[in-house]
Scaffold this motif. Structure first.
Motif, PDB file in Angstrom:
ATOM      1  N   THR A 243      12.209 -26.623 -33.795  1.00  0.00           N
ATOM      2  CA  THR A 243      10.968 -26.456 -34.615  1.00  0.00           C
ATOM      3  C   THR A 243      10.012 -27.501 -34.411  1.00  0.00           C
ATOM      4  O   THR A 243       8.619 -27.275 -34.689  1.00  0.00           O
ATOM      5  N   GLU A 244      10.204 -28.405 -34.122  1.00  0.00           N
ATOM      6  CA  GLU A 244       9.241 -29.534 -33.798  1.00  0.00           C
ATOM      7  C   GLU A 244       9.762 -30.695 -32.818  1.00  0.00           C
ATOM      8  O   GLU A 244      10.841 -30.967 -32.712  1.00  0.00           O
ATOM      9  N   CYS A 245       8.839 -31.204 -32.222  1.00  0.00           N
ATOM     10  CA  CYS A 245       9.038 -32.415 -30.961  1.00  0.00           C
ATOM     11  C   CYS A 245       7.637 -33.316 -31.087  1.00  0.00           C
ATOM     12  O   CYS A 245       6.802 -33.093 -31.304  1.00  0.00           O
ATOM     13  N   HIS A 246       8.340 -34.513 -31.100  1.00  0.00           N
ATOM     14  CA  HIS A 246       7.245 -35.812 -30.688  1.00  0.00           C
ATOM     15  C   HIS A 246       7.692 -36.491 -29.716  1.00  0.00           C
ATOM     16  O   HIS A 246       8.863 -36.923 -29.369  1.00  0.00           O
ATOM     17  N   SER A 247       6.868 -36.858 -28.687  1.00  0.00           N
ATOM     18  CA  SER A 247       6.878 -37.820 -27.629  1.00  0.00           C
ATOM     19  C   SER A 247       6.768 -39.291 -27.841  1.00  0.00           C
ATOM     20  O   SER A 247       5.459 -39.103 -28.163  1.00  0.00           O
ATOM     21  N   THR A 248       7.500 -40.240 -27.674  1.00  0.00           N
ATOM     22  CA  THR A 248       6.665 -41.542 -27.917  1.00  0.00           C
ATOM     23  C   THR A 248       7.300 -42.466 -26.978  1.00  0.00           C
ATOM     24  O   THR A 248       7.914 -42.268 -25.968  1.00  0.00           O
ATOM     25  N   SER A 249       6.224 -43.570 -26.683  1.00  0.00           N
ATOM     26  CA  SER A 249       6.512 -44.655 -25.844  1.00  0.00           C
ATOM     27  C   SER A 249       6.487 -45.837 -26.742  1.00  0.00           C
ATOM     28  O   SER A 249       5.771 -46.037 -27.293  1.00  0.00           O
ATOM     29  N   SER A 250       7.559 -46.781 -26.569  1.00  0.00           N
ATOM     30  CA  SER A 250       7.497 -47.934 -27.403  1.00  0.00           C
ATOM     31  C   SER A 250       7.171 -49.224 -26.744  1.00  0.00           C
ATOM     32  O   SER A 250       7.368 -50.213 -27.243  1.00  0.00           O
ATOM     33  N   LEU A 251       6.515 -49.030 -25.355  1.00  0.00           N
ATOM     34  CA  LEU A 251       6.316 -50.337 -24.709  1.00  0.00           C
ATOM     35  C   LEU A 251       4.860 -50.315 -24.182  1.00  0.00           C
ATOM     36  O   LEU A 251       4.243 -49.158 -24.028  1.00  0.00           O
ATOM     37  N   PHE A 252       4.105 -51.462 -24.564  1.00  0.00           N
ATOM     38  CA  PHE A 252       2.564 -51.504 -24.214  1.00  0.00           C
ATOM     39  C   PHE A 252       2.888 -52.329 -23.082  1.00  0.00           C
ATOM     40  O   PHE A 252       3.250 -53.501 -23.028  1.00  0.00           O
ATOM     41  N   ARG A 253       2.037 -51.780 -21.823  1.00  0.00           N
ATOM     42  CA  ARG A 253       2.064 -52.930 -20.597  1.00  0.00           C
ATOM     43  C   ARG A 253       0.729 -53.607 -20.382  1.00  0.00           C
ATOM     44  O   ARG A 253       0.857 -54.807 -20.065  1.00  0.00           O
ATOM     45  N   GLY A 254      -0.323 -53.035 -20.645  1.00  0.00           N
ATOM     46  CA  GLY A 254      -1.662 -53.797 -20.541  1.00  0.00           C
ATOM     47  C   GLY A 254      -2.089 -54.021 -19.223  1.00  0.00           C
ATOM     48  O   GLY A 254      -2.955 -55.032 -19.194  1.00  0.00           O
ATOM     49  N   TYR A 255      -1.949 -53.287 -18.256  1.00  0.00           N
ATOM     50  CA  TYR A 255      -2.431 -53.805 -16.833  1.00  0.00           C
ATOM     51  C   TYR A 255      -3.949 -53.597 -16.747  1.00  0.00           C
ATOM     52  O   TYR A 255      -4.723 -54.498 -16.313  1.00  0.00           O
ATOM     53  N   SER A 256      -4.463 -52.647 -17.748  1.00  0.00           N
ATOM     54  CA  SER A 256      -6.107 -52.592 -17.709  1.00  0.00           C
ATOM     55  C   SER A 256      -6.506 -53.843 -18.315  1.00  0.00           C
ATOM     56  O   SER A 256      -7.682 -54.138 -18.051  1.00  0.00           O
ATOM     57  N   VAL A 257      -5.927 -54.584 -19.192  1.00  0.00           N
ATOM     58  CA  VAL A 257      -6.278 -55.690 -19.744  1.00  0.00           C
ATOM     59  C   VAL A 257      -6.448 -56.867 -18.762  1.00  0.00           C
ATOM     60  O   VAL A 257      -7.400 -57.611 -18.718  1.00  0.00           O
ATOM     61  N   PHE A 258      -5.280 -56.942 -18.248  1.00  0.00           N
ATOM     62  CA  PHE A 258      -5.079 -58.393 -17.271  1.00  0.00           C
ATOM     63  C   PHE A 258      -5.668 -58.114 -16.051  1.00  0.00           C
ATOM     64  O   PHE A 258      -5.729 -59.107 -15.126  1.00  0.00           O
ATOM     65  N   MET A 259      -6.127 -56.886 -15.480  1.00  0.00           N
ATOM     66  CA  MET A 259      -6.668 -56.711 -14.244  1.00  0.00           C
ATOM     67  C   MET A 259      -8.179 -57.377 -14.394  1.00  0.00           C
ATOM     68  O   MET A 259      -8.598 -57.827 -13.026  1.00  0.00           O
TER      69      MET A 259
END
Length: 597
Positions: free
Chosen positions: A45-61
């Motif tokens: 009846t319900e679904c949520h997809s999550t990611s619990s990790l931040f990578r940040g490549y766009s920041v340190f590039m």
């Protein structure tokens, strides 16, 4: 937590159970699937997809030498890092105003073809089919297994399995014949890759302007000998998959609804044609359509466009349920593309990553994944495109476009025809893939093995082209270049599991902005600020459950088949728990099936 609500007409009183699979460790972090399942009516009846990790490549590039971009971004992933290197090379070539020598393009194409062969085989046969093997089906659908024991396999003459149950047994982990043979094939295909790109999975021979691989005849013959060695397996795999999946539809009427969603597919194209590509943005429409996998967007079975310029300008990065602050009030990096078209503030060229860590709340923000969407200018709708796990979208767009025409692969406008020559024990074979009636879990999985055949066939063509160039004496693989002080570039490619783009802005000779968008954000995005769910969520939510177990013994195999059909990447482990965090059991692990008997 279990609750009961008033049933709708014709339904039983609901028995809602909250169930979650977290972590499903994948490419860009920890994937979690959180569901509510109505066991009385056998439906999610319900679904949520999550990611619990931040990578940040766009920041340190930012601030890096742009020539390092390929080496850095290959580390985004330990599975398809070469796809990132290739895409970064494409983006840098555009930014620097250069093109690879033709021999370099054939070498890159051969390396990427080997990567598709390697990754799709190991994922399909050693991971996806764990969910369809005898050991699993015995626990989740014993009635189906009993029927499989009595059902003859139509393609037994090709693959040698007498019954459908024999096929299921061949996929039992560590024991099944096909499971073990696939591991051997993965070793051979990895060797093929390393012949062209030097190192797996972070290439040591790919650079802007060309490659470092020396195009000696032995490099091509070593690749060819390995390719011919695996062709028997490729032909058997297609026949095995067709037999099993056709049986599944017959044995479980209605299973086409598992993982089904609207046909919303994106493909960014693969395998450049060195006779056409010059990497100039102004000519991107032309050289994009010359790719040996055609870029395109398919909506409800119709091919909307094959124009990479239109595809590029339609990309929007939305928020809504993501742990980020909006950047629309920041200064734009790019206001117009090289053709003079306006560039939206939510386009990757203008994105600024502003992370805001916070507690997960399914009513508000709950994932580190943003929500890439494609703006359909015709309807004004921000489409939550998926990749179909990669092969489904690639075959679909290529088939409808009808542009690919080689001795081994042709697209007709309604199908893709694949021709494989005689191999060690099996005769030459002609295969055909047509767009199916559904975009669902089974058809995503089925397309994967057909694309293995596609990649093998294209590799034969690339080998012929490379050897012809060796014989002609043109073995140049690199061109010199300078990095402009200010420039932009974009690269479009297909990672194994789908669309991949890199967008780069250079100022003062350094990277000012860099955003790679692999397939996982497209497939695994959360709800955007329009409330549109991401493809994982959309495919799982409201789908029927066919597993015969009740809540206490529930494996969640239909949910797992759906999520895995998108090829989120290699799993480390999946745990299931019920309600208030009570762990029921490990339902998937690398050792599943080793002692099932």
């Amino acid at each position: 937590m279990t609750t009961t609500r008033q049933s709708r007409t014709g339904e039983k009183p609901a028995q809602i159970v909250e169930m979650a699979w977290d972590p499903i460790t994948r490419i860009i972090g920890n994937l979690g699937i959180y569901t509510k399942i109505d066991f009385a009516n056998r439906r999610v009846t319900e679904c949520h997809s999550t990611s619990s990790l931040f990578r940040g490549y766009s920041v340190f590039m930012k601030g890096k030498d742009p020539r390092d971009a390929g080496f850095i971004t290959s580390r985004i992933c330990g599975i398809c890092g070469d796809n990132h290197t290739t895409c970064s090379v494409y983006a840098q070539n555009m930014a620097y105003g250069i093109a690879n020598p033709p021999m370099a393009e054939w070498i890159i194409n051969l390396g990427e073809a080997a990567e598709y062969l390697f990754d799709h085989t190991i994922f399909q046969d050693n991971l996806v089919f764990v969910d369809f093997c005898e050991a699993m089906v015995k626990q989740t659908n014993p009635g189906v297994l009993a029927r499989a024991e009595a059902t003859a396999a139509p393609n037994a003459a090709v693959h040698g399995m007498r019954t459908i149950a024999d096929i299921m047994r061949s996929f039992n982990p560590f024991e099944g014949e096909i499971y073990r043979e696939a591991l051997k094939v993965s070793r051979i295909t990895r060797e093929m890759f390393c012949l062209m790109e030097g190192r797996h999975v972070h290439p040591s021979t790919l650079y802007p302007g060309g490659v470092g691989t020396m195009p000696e005849p032995t490099v091509f013959t070593d690749y060819l000998s390995r390719l011919m060695e695996i062709l028997d397996f490729v032909k058997k795999a297609v026949a095995l998959n067709d037999d099993l999946f056709d049986f599944w539809y017959e044995a479980l009427p209605g299973y086409e609804e598992v993982g089904r969603r609207r046909v919303l597919l994106g493909c960014w194209g693969a395998f450049q044609d060195p006779n056409v590509v010059d990497y100039r943005y102004e000519n991107m429409t032309t050289w994009g359509r010359a790719m040996h996998v055609t870029p395109g967007i398919v909506v409800d079975g119709d091919l909307l466009t094959t124009d990479l310029v239109e595809i590029n300008l339609g990309i929007r990065i939305l928020l809504g349920s993501s742990f980020y602050q909006d950047w629309v009030n920041e200064e734009p990096f790019v206001t117009r593309d090289p053709l003079g078209n306006p560039v939206d503030m939510r386009h990757p060229w203008n994105q600024t990553t502003l992370p805001v860590p916070q507690k997960r709340d399914f009513g508000e923000k709950y994932s580190w994944v943003m929500s890439p969407r494609w703006l359909d200018a015709r309807s004004g709708e921000h489409l939550a495109l998926d990749t179909g796990g990669g092969p489904f979208a690639r075959l679909y767009t290529t088939a409808l476009a009808g542009l690919v025409n080689t001795p081994y692969v042709t697209a007709t406008g309604g199908a893709v025809n694949i021709s494989l020559p005689r191999s060690r024990t099996l005769p030459a074979v002609d295969l055909q893939w047509k767009p199916p009636a559904w975009s669902n879990a089974i058809e995503r999985d089925r397309a994967r093995v057909y694309f293995v055949a596609y990649a093998a066939a294209m590799a034969l063509y690339f080998l012929e082209q490379g050897m012809d160039r060796v014989r002609s004496g043109d073995t140049r693989v690199f061109c010199d270049f300078d990095v402009p002080d200010e420039t932009i570039g974009c690269g479009f490619h297909e990672a194994v599991r789908g669309v991949l783009s890199h967008h780069m802005v250079v100022r003062d000779g350094k990277i000012a902005n860099y955003h790679p968008y692999p397939p996982t954000p497209w497939n695994g995005s959360p709800r955007d600020f329009f409330g549109t769910p991401g493809p994982y969520e959309d495919a799982v939510q409201n789908m029927p459950i066919f597993e015969e177990n009740g809540p206490e013994g529930f494996k969640g195999v239909d949910v797992m088949r759906t999520v895995r059909s998108f090829d989120p990447c290699l799993p480390c482990g999946v745990h299931m728990y019920l309600g208030r965090g009570r762990t029921l059991r490990t339902v998937h692990s690398p050792m599943f099936g080793a002692s099932h008997g």
